[in-house]
Scaffold this motif. Sequence first.
Motif, PDB file in Angstrom:
ATOM      1  N   ARG A 111       0.143  11.156  -3.561  1.00 46.11           N
ATOM      2  CA  ARG A 111       0.882   9.898  -3.467  1.00 46.11           C
ATOM      3  C   ARG A 111       1.845   9.713  -4.634  1.00 46.11           C
ATOM      4  O   ARG A 111       2.990   9.276  -4.455  1.00 46.11           O
ATOM      5  N   ALA A 132      -5.505   5.654   1.773  1.00 41.51           N
ATOM      6  CA  ALA A 132      -4.484   4.654   2.119  1.00 41.51           C
ATOM      7  C   ALA A 132      -5.113   3.273   2.268  1.00 41.51           C
ATOM      8  O   ALA A 132      -4.570   2.264   1.785  1.00 41.51           O
ATOM      9  N   ASN A 136      -4.622  -0.323   0.362  1.00 41.72           N
ATOM     10  CA  ASN A 136      -4.051  -1.336   1.248  1.00 41.72           C
ATOM     11  C   ASN A 136      -2.586  -1.024   1.575  1.00 41.72           C
ATOM     12  O   ASN A 136      -1.724  -1.899   1.592  1.00 41.72           O
ATOM     13  N   GLU A 137      -2.333   0.272   1.827  1.00 43.53           N
ATOM     14  CA  GLU A 137      -0.993   0.734   2.160  1.00 43.53           C
ATOM     15  C   GLU A 137      -1.053   1.666   3.365  1.00 43.53           C
ATOM     16  O   GLU A 137      -2.138   2.059   3.817  1.00 43.53           O
ATOM     17  N   THR A 138       0.109   1.986   3.897  1.00 44.50           N
ATOM     18  CA  THR A 138       0.231   2.962   4.971  1.00 44.50           C
ATOM     19  C   THR A 138       0.915   4.202   4.417  1.00 44.50           C
ATOM     20  O   THR A 138       2.019   4.112   3.863  1.00 44.50           O
ATOM     21  N   TYR A 139       0.264   5.348   4.538  1.00 47.05           N
ATOM     22  CA  TYR A 139       0.789   6.582   3.941  1.00 47.05           C
ATOM     23  C   TYR A 139       1.285   7.538   5.025  1.00 47.05           C
ATOM     24  O   TYR A 139       0.694   7.629   6.114  1.00 47.05           O
TER      25      TYR A 139
END
Length: 383
Positions: A111, A132, A136-139
Amino acid sequence: MSTGDENVLAAFGAADNRIDIDLGAIAHNWLYLDSLSPKSTITAAMVKANGYGLGANHVGAALYKAGCRQFFVANLDEAVSFRTYLDNISISDAQIMVLHGCHRGQEHDMRAYRLTPVLNDLEQVSRWRLYAQNANETYPAMLHLDTGMTRLGFDPDQTDWLIENKQALNGLEITYIMSHLISGEISDDPANTAQKTRFDEYRSFFGGIKASLANSGGVFLGNEFHYQMTRPGIAIYGVHPCGKDQAITDSNGLKSCITWHGRIIQVRTAPEGATVGYGGTHRLSRPSRIATVGVGYADGYQRNLSNKAFVNILGHRAPVIGRISMDSITIDVTDIPPNIMLKAETAALLSDLYSIEDMANDASTIPYEILTGISRRAIRRYI
């Protein structure tokens, strides 16, 4: 010394062999391959294995300048090195995909260096998705679905499970699904159609996700194999995947991008009946002149070329005789006029008179291995 040979030798420095890499030819090859696809298809570039031995940083920068924005490497180490170089020259928008995926302990660097892993199984999906979710994200990720290579990618059972449980991808942005052709360089191999059929079947369950199937060989199979992204490798470096004969037919297409020279470190005479090299595998049938060139298997000049290969000395083709040593090869220069040899300082190991395809054939291998096997002891010069 001729002017041409003097120019070649001048850049050797302390080394005894050097490869010249034509970045303009590499850029031309990528543009040519890109022209074979519809404008809606992206042409990526394989720069794994240090740009097939030619230097991923220099090659990647040249391809970026030509318009390439998507690059593939094999592993995290290659990806970090390439991203660091690009960042240092203020290139921030290139996408770097990692073919081996994301392994335990690699999530943070994957990342931090803005990399896209190619996920090859459910364990990798779970690992990247969990990372991810914790952030708390979209990878981003790509999915590799195996359609016949039996090397990397989701096997049929895992693919079937994923089709039935696509919620396992929640939290991930799947940018592409991909597979890899096993015989793309053989245009009439039925395996190509069989893999495409299987790939299309899998694609039907992942509606709306872009797809990629074509390697270098696949690019030449036609637009139906191109989908939304092609991934050429060896063709970018001037080698036609379908062989030298096809390269001659497509003479306006791919351009050779390297030459390889070795320093002539001694020329000597030897009598009829003398043997040359370890094991005496070559016996001279006449009084001869022998040139010793400072390149050997430690430089990537393969031992299988013993008593088979040829070099080019100022336009004259001469055979390699005797076994390849660690640091040297021996050349029969008896048939080269003495006045020419007085001027000669180097021998061209790869040139228009002896191509990488010729060398690979004589070594009973493939051009990929020749390119990636040239060691760091051979200095690189970019032109």
